[in-house]
Design a protein around this motif. Structure first.
Motif, mmCIF file in Angstrom:
data_model
loop_
_atom_site.group_PDB
_atom_site.id
_atom_site.type_symbol
_atom_site.label_atom_id
_atom_site.label_comp_id
_atom_site.label_asym_id
_atom_site.label_seq_id
_atom_site.Cartn_x
_atom_site.Cartn_y
_atom_site.Cartn_z
ATOM 1 N N LYS A 69 0.429 -1.081 0.174
ATOM 2 C CA LYS A 69 0.260 -0.201 0.171
ATOM 3 C C LYS A 69 0.364 1.200 -0.036
ATOM 4 N N LEU A 70 2.061 1.146 1.134
ATOM 5 C CA LEU A 70 2.765 2.491 0.764
ATOM 6 C C LEU A 70 3.690 2.822 -0.639
ATOM 7 N N GLU A 71 4.033 1.811 -1.841
ATOM 8 C CA GLU A 71 4.201 1.960 -2.109
ATOM 9 C C GLU A 71 3.620 2.057 -3.583
ATOM 10 N N GLU A 72 2.325 1.837 -3.026
ATOM 11 C CA GLU A 72 1.353 2.651 -4.101
ATOM 12 C C GLU A 72 1.109 3.696 -4.312
ATOM 13 N N LEU A 73 1.095 4.234 -2.822
ATOM 14 C CA LEU A 73 1.062 5.212 -2.132
ATOM 15 C C LEU A 73 1.631 6.873 -3.105
ATOM 16 N N GLU A 74 3.446 5.926 -2.712
ATOM 17 C CA GLU A 74 4.288 6.952 -3.221
ATOM 18 C C GLU A 74 4.496 6.752 -4.529
ATOM 19 N N ALA A 75 3.576 5.930 -5.688
ATOM 20 C CA ALA A 75 4.003 5.245 -6.933
ATOM 21 C C ALA A 75 2.613 7.072 -7.272
ATOM 22 N N LYS A 76 1.261 7.140 -7.104
ATOM 23 C CA LYS A 76 0.781 7.844 -6.688
ATOM 24 C C LYS A 76 0.615 9.297 -6.568
ATOM 25 N N VAL A 77 1.821 10.011 -5.193
ATOM 26 C CA VAL A 77 2.456 10.658 -4.895
ATOM 27 C C VAL A 77 2.751 11.587 -6.046
ATOM 28 N N ALA A 78 4.276 10.339 -6.359
ATOM 29 C CA ALA A 78 4.839 10.934 -7.374
ATOM 30 C C ALA A 78 4.069 11.536 -8.839
ATOM 31 N N ALA A 79 3.542 10.880 -9.096
ATOM 32 C CA ALA A 79 2.575 11.121 -10.308
ATOM 33 C C ALA A 79 2.046 12.183 -9.881
ATOM 34 N N LEU A 80 1.353 12.695 -9.416
ATOM 35 C CA LEU A 80 0.261 13.945 -8.628
ATOM 36 C C LEU A 80 1.657 15.252 -8.845
ATOM 37 N N GLU A 81 3.410 14.730 -8.116
ATOM 38 C CA GLU A 81 3.960 16.112 -8.360
ATOM 39 C C GLU A 81 4.743 15.998 -9.894
ATOM 40 N N LYS A 82 4.502 15.162 -10.661
ATOM 41 C CA LYS A 82 5.123 15.472 -12.283
ATOM 42 C C LYS A 82 3.742 16.070 -13.054
ATOM 43 N N LYS A 83 2.381 16.598 -11.987
ATOM 44 C CA LYS A 83 1.443 17.699 -12.728
ATOM 45 C C LYS A 83 1.329 18.740 -12.465
#
Length: 83
Positions: A69-83
């Motif tokens: 779950k942590l890895e999934e959330l980290e990926a989502k945060v990284a995707a949001l930071e790119k926007k």
């Protein structure tokens, strides 16, 4: 005596010996010693605050799910930071 009779006799002797050994152990102080050692070990393990294998396996599963779950959330945060 044929081979089958010999095998039956050997089996009978083995069973008799096993029975006598079991009786000797039951009547010996070794059985009490074994119970006392088990009791002492159980008390020692309780004082050490150990967990059972089942508890350990359960916590391992919980940790694996949390890590995923942590890895999934980290990926989502990284995707949001790119926007």
């Amino acid at each position: 005596m044929n081979p089958q009779d010999i095998m039956q006799k050997v089996q009978s002797i083995a069973n008799d010996m096993q029975s006598k050994v079991e009786d000797a152990i039951r009547q010996s102080p070794a059985k009490d010693l074994e119970k006392n050692v088990r009791g002492l070990m159980t008390q020692g393990f309780q004082k050490m605050d150990l967990v059972t294998r089942e508890e350990f396996d359960l916590q391992t599963q919980v940790l694996a799910k949390t890590r995923a779950k942590l890895e999934e959330l980290e990926a989502k945060v990284a995707a949001l930071e790119k926007k």
